[in-house]
Design an enzyme around this catalytic site. Structure first.
Site, PDB file in Angstrom:
ATOM      1  N   LYS A   1      -9.988  65.664 -40.460  1.00  0.00           N
ATOM      2  CA  LYS A   1      -9.351  65.087 -41.551  1.00  0.00           C
ATOM      3  C   LYS A   1     -10.419  64.675 -42.617  1.00  0.00           C
ATOM      4  O   LYS A   1     -10.190  64.810 -43.907  1.00  0.00           O
ATOM      5  CB  LYS A   1      -8.781  63.603 -41.166  1.00  0.00           C
TER       6      LYS A   1
ATOM      7  N   GLY B   1      -1.541  60.520 -40.969  1.00  0.00           N
ATOM      8  CA  GLY B   1      -0.061  60.265 -40.465  1.00  0.00           C
ATOM      9  C   GLY B   1       0.838  60.232 -41.757  1.00  0.00           C
ATOM     10  O   GLY B   1       1.169  60.956 -42.577  1.00  0.00           O
TER      11      GLY B   1
HETATM   12  N1  LIG Z   1       1.013  62.536 -32.311  1.00  0.00           N
HETATM   13  C1  LIG Z   1       0.566  62.208 -33.605  1.00  0.00           C
HETATM   14  O1  LIG Z   1       0.379  61.137 -33.873  1.00  0.00           O
HETATM   15  C2  LIG Z   1       0.113  63.027 -34.713  1.00  0.00           C
HETATM   16  C3  LIG Z   1      -0.018  62.451 -35.866  1.00  0.00           C
HETATM   17  C4  LIG Z   1      -0.329  63.342 -36.938  1.00  0.00           C
HETATM   18  C5  LIG Z   1      -0.666  64.582 -36.580  1.00  0.00           C
HETATM   19  N2  LIG Z   1      -0.390  65.336 -35.492  1.00  0.00           N
HETATM   20  C6  LIG Z   1      -0.347  66.691 -35.372  1.00  0.00           C
HETATM   21  O2  LIG Z   1       0.977  67.227 -35.087  1.00  0.00           O
HETATM   22  C7  LIG Z   1       0.884  68.242 -34.217  1.00  0.00           C
HETATM   23  C8  LIG Z   1       1.789  67.994 -33.047  1.00  0.00           C
HETATM   24  O3  LIG Z   1       1.240  66.920 -32.233  1.00  0.00           O
HETATM   25  P1  LIG Z   1       2.060  65.960 -31.241  1.00  0.00           P
HETATM   26  O4  LIG Z   1       1.571  64.734 -31.007  1.00  0.00           O
HETATM   27  O5  LIG Z   1       3.429  66.304 -31.534  1.00  0.00           O
HETATM   28  O6  LIG Z   1       1.666  67.060 -29.892  1.00  0.00           O
HETATM   29  P2  LIG Z   1       2.467  67.246 -28.708  1.00  0.00           P
HETATM   30  O7  LIG Z   1       1.320  67.628 -27.722  1.00  0.00           O
HETATM   31  O8  LIG Z   1       3.103  66.066 -28.115  1.00  0.00           O
HETATM   32  O9  LIG Z   1       3.478  68.389 -29.054  1.00  0.00           O
HETATM   33  C9  LIG Z   1       2.946  69.950 -29.235  1.00  0.00           C
HETATM   34  C10 LIG Z   1       4.019  70.627 -28.393  1.00  0.00           C
HETATM   35  O10 LIG Z   1       3.913  71.971 -28.992  1.00  0.00           O
HETATM   36  C11 LIG Z   1       4.129  72.818 -27.821  1.00  0.00           C
HETATM   37  N3  LIG Z   1       3.563  73.984 -27.796  1.00  0.00           N
HETATM   38  C12 LIG Z   1       2.058  74.294 -27.865  1.00  0.00           C
HETATM   39  N4  LIG Z   1       1.947  75.403 -27.971  1.00  0.00           N
HETATM   40  C13 LIG Z   1       3.128  76.177 -27.950  1.00  0.00           C
HETATM   41  C14 LIG Z   1       3.324  77.571 -28.080  1.00  0.00           C
HETATM   42  N5  LIG Z   1       2.547  78.556 -28.123  1.00  0.00           N
HETATM   43  N6  LIG Z   1       4.668  77.883 -28.470  1.00  0.00           N
HETATM   44  C15 LIG Z   1       5.620  76.893 -28.306  1.00  0.00           C
HETATM   45  N7  LIG Z   1       5.228  75.422 -28.105  1.00  0.00           N
HETATM   46  C16 LIG Z   1       4.006  75.137 -28.049  1.00  0.00           C
HETATM   47  C17 LIG Z   1       3.520  72.011 -26.406  1.00  0.00           C
HETATM   48  O11 LIG Z   1       4.307  72.402 -25.319  1.00  0.00           O
HETATM   49  C18 LIG Z   1       4.172  70.503 -27.015  1.00  0.00           C
HETATM   50  O12 LIG Z   1       5.473  70.280 -26.758  1.00  0.00           O
HETATM   51  C19 LIG Z   1      -0.589  68.420 -33.808  1.00  0.00           C
HETATM   52  O13 LIG Z   1      -1.353  69.312 -34.867  1.00  0.00           O
HETATM   53  C20 LIG Z   1      -1.402  67.116 -34.061  1.00  0.00           C
HETATM   54  O14 LIG Z   1      -2.429  67.295 -34.543  1.00  0.00           O
HETATM   55  C21 LIG Z   1       0.161  64.394 -34.377  1.00  0.00           C
HETATM   56  N1  LIG Z   2      -4.561  61.717 -32.792  1.00  0.00           N
HETATM   57  C1  LIG Z   2      -4.456  61.359 -33.948  1.00  0.00           C
HETATM   58  C2  LIG Z   2      -2.949  61.771 -34.491  1.00  0.00           C
HETATM   59  C3  LIG Z   2      -2.786  61.343 -36.054  1.00  0.00           C
HETATM   60  O1  LIG Z   2      -3.387  62.528 -36.729  1.00  0.00           O
HETATM   61  C4  LIG Z   2      -4.864  59.997 -34.389  1.00  0.00           C
HETATM   62  O2  LIG Z   2      -4.807  59.224 -33.226  1.00  0.00           O
HETATM   63  O3  LIG Z   2      -5.050  59.688 -35.309  1.00  0.00           O
HETATM   64 NA    NA Z   3      -0.636  61.576 -44.669  1.00  0.00          NA
END
Ligand SMILES: NC(=O)c1ccc[n+]([C@@H]2O[C@H](COP(=O)([O-])OP(=O)(O)OC[C@H]3O[C@@H](n4cnc5c(N)ncnc54)[C@H](O)[C@@H]3O)[C@@H](O)[C@H]2O)c1
Ligand SMILES: N[C@@H](CCO)C(=O)O
Ligand code: NA
Length: 427
Positions: free
Chosen positions: A206, A135
């Site tokens: 990761k 993150g």
């Molecule tokens: N949440 C975290 O703490 C975190 C941390 C680091 C990385 N990530 C990464 O960030 C990315 C997003 O995570 P998030 O937690 O925001 O997920 P999330 O599920 O909250 O958000 C993803 C959004 O994308 C939308 N989506 C999915 N497919 C779609 C499409 N085809 N067209 C349009 N919209 C679409 C979904 O409806 C959803 O609103 C992921 O790759 C996740 O691994 C998340």
């Molecule tokens: N789902 C992931 C989000 C950050 O990559 C976590 O819990 O660490």
């Molecule tokens: Na980072």
């Protein structure tokens, strides 16, 4: 002097992370633009349903269901949808169209990073993924750039916030695993399908990215030996505590004389080790480098706002390259070291057994370990229910393959009633 033309940023996805990124782009636009050297504008936000209720701070007219047209109009495409498809296709389209790409998608980078990097290289555009690992913690850029002059030998980290939160809640509040996972989902830490967190796949992605960066060798998700925390019981956590350890899900990338290995598994970490004190959804990554020695990176590894910090840093970086010329570093895989199989890993183990409390039982177990060349470091026996006792053995470093054979042989002993747990000891 003419004013530089605005840079158009397309966001794909507006969930936990996307919402925060959009809000900061809108409300810190002036500062971000000054740091880039050109006005930054949101070209649009691709979502599945443009009419769904959303954060009122984001103007509705920015939402579109037509991701492809949006990608074609952008200078920087920021993918925050997650999943392999359509993320991969949209990013390749963006790259081929000449846009820089920012993604937080570790699953995609670990599965098919090489195709994306090669496409970006061919098109001469940036690809950034700081948010994909740990993150908010700057770790991708330090490995790729700051430590590019050193030789890294080992990376050891807590890189999944959800499982760290869950193990912490199990240990400090005695919560059951599924209750703690629900809380992590509500707090925005978990993946859309929390199985990816619980079973270690998120950490494995990761680990693959970290190993590739650290060792200049292509390591993919399928090369990472992966075991999650679904088998960790409240009893394991309690016994860890009694014997001076914490249970942590670790991602380990190592360079040995034979090649490189990457693995993810729950491990016992001594309570006085700094990793044992990484609480809640925080992450920490230890890097051991030849000249630099040990380095530690610590911070929030999950959650919308912390993760948005890494995404925005990448957007500014990509924007600066657009304005000033040049591009970010490419994938570096020149070392092409052999990727070792899981059973080559060498670690210490704690084995907990329920044994018949009778003379000679301990000697039988010790004999089996000796026969397999596994040396015992410490042993303790605690009387349990009538006629049985709990035996806790810690071994010296042993090969994964020898330990597996040893445990199978111990299980066959008449005096052994049950293998209660086998956990690796790290740190
Ligand atoms: N949440 C975290 O703490 C975190 C941390 C680091 C990385 N990530 C990464 O960030 C990315 C997003 O995570 P998030 O937690 O925001 O997920 P999330 O599920 O909250 O958000 C993803 C959004 O994308 C939308 N989506 C999915 N497919 C779609 C499409 N085809 N067209 C349009 N919209 C679409 C979904 O409806 C959803 O609103 C992921 O790759 C996740 O691994 C998340
Ligand atoms: N789902 C992931 C989000 C950050 O990559 C976590 O819990 O660490
Ligand atoms: Na980072």
């Amino acid at each position: 002097m003419t004013e530089p033309r605005p840079l158009r940023v397309a966001l794909l996805g507006c969930g936990v992370v996307g919402t925060q990124v959009a809000k900061t782009l809108l409300y810190d636009q002036e500062d971000l633009s000054a740091r880039v050297g050109a006005p930054l504008e949101i070209a649009g936000i691709a979502v599945r349903n443009a009419d769904a209720p959303r954060d009122i701070a984001i103007p509705r007219e920015l939402f579109t269901e037509d991701a492809e047209t949006l990608v074609d109009e952008a200078d920087v495409v920021v993918e925050l949808m997650g999943g392999l498809e359509p993320a991969r296709t949209l990013l390749l389209r963006a790259i081929e169209g000449g846009a820089a790409v920012v993604t937080a998608n570790k699953a995609l980078l670990a599965d098919d990073g090489p195709s994306l990097y090669q496409a970006a290289d061919a098109a001469g555009v940036d690809i950034h993924g700081e948010a994909a690992v740990a993150g908010a913690i700057p770790i991708v850029r330090p490995l790729r750039e700051s430590l590019a002059g050193d030789d890294i030998t080992r990376v050891l980290g807590i890189v999944n916030g959800t499982t760290n939160y869950v193990l912490d809640q199990m240990s400090s509040h005695g919560l059951e695993l599924d209750v703690a996972v629900k809380q992590a989902q509500e707090l925005g830490y978990a993946e859309a399908d929390p199985t990816a967190d619980v079973e270690g796949y998120d950490a494995a992605a990761k680990a693959a990215i970290l190993a590739s960066l650290a060792f200049h060798t292509r390591v993919r998700m399928k090369d990472v030996a992966c075991e999650g925390i679904s088998g960790v019981t409240a009893e394991d956590v309690e016994w860890a505590d009694r014997t001076g350890y914490c249970v942590k899900l670790l991602a380990i990338a190592e360079r040995t004389s034979e090649g490189v290995s990457a693995r993810v598994h729950p491990a016992l970490v001594p309570k006085d080790h700094p990793l044992a004190n990484v609480r809640g959804a925080f992450n920490a990554v230890f890097v051991e480098a030849d000249a630099a020695g040990p380095l530690m990176f610590y911070g929030q590894g999950a959650g919308g706002r912390p993760t948005s910090s890494a995404v925005l840093g990448d957007i500014v970086s990509a924007g600066r390259h657009r304005v000033l010329g040049g591009k970010g570093p490419q994938e570096s895989t020149y070392a092409a070291l052999p990727v070792l199989p899981q059973d080559a890993a060498v670690t210490r183990y704690q084995v907990r057994l329920e044994v018949a409390d009778r003379p000679g039982g301990l000697a039988e177990v010790a004999g089996v370990l000796g026969d397999h060349g596994v040396s015992i470091e410490t042993v303790s026996q605690t009387a349990a229910t009538s006629g049985s006792a709990t035996l806790v053995l810690t071994t010296h470093a042993a090969r994964e393959a020898s330990l597996a054979a040893t445990v199978a042989a111990v299980d066959g002993l008449e005096s052994v009633r049950r293998i209660m747990s086998v956990l690796r000891v790290e740190g």
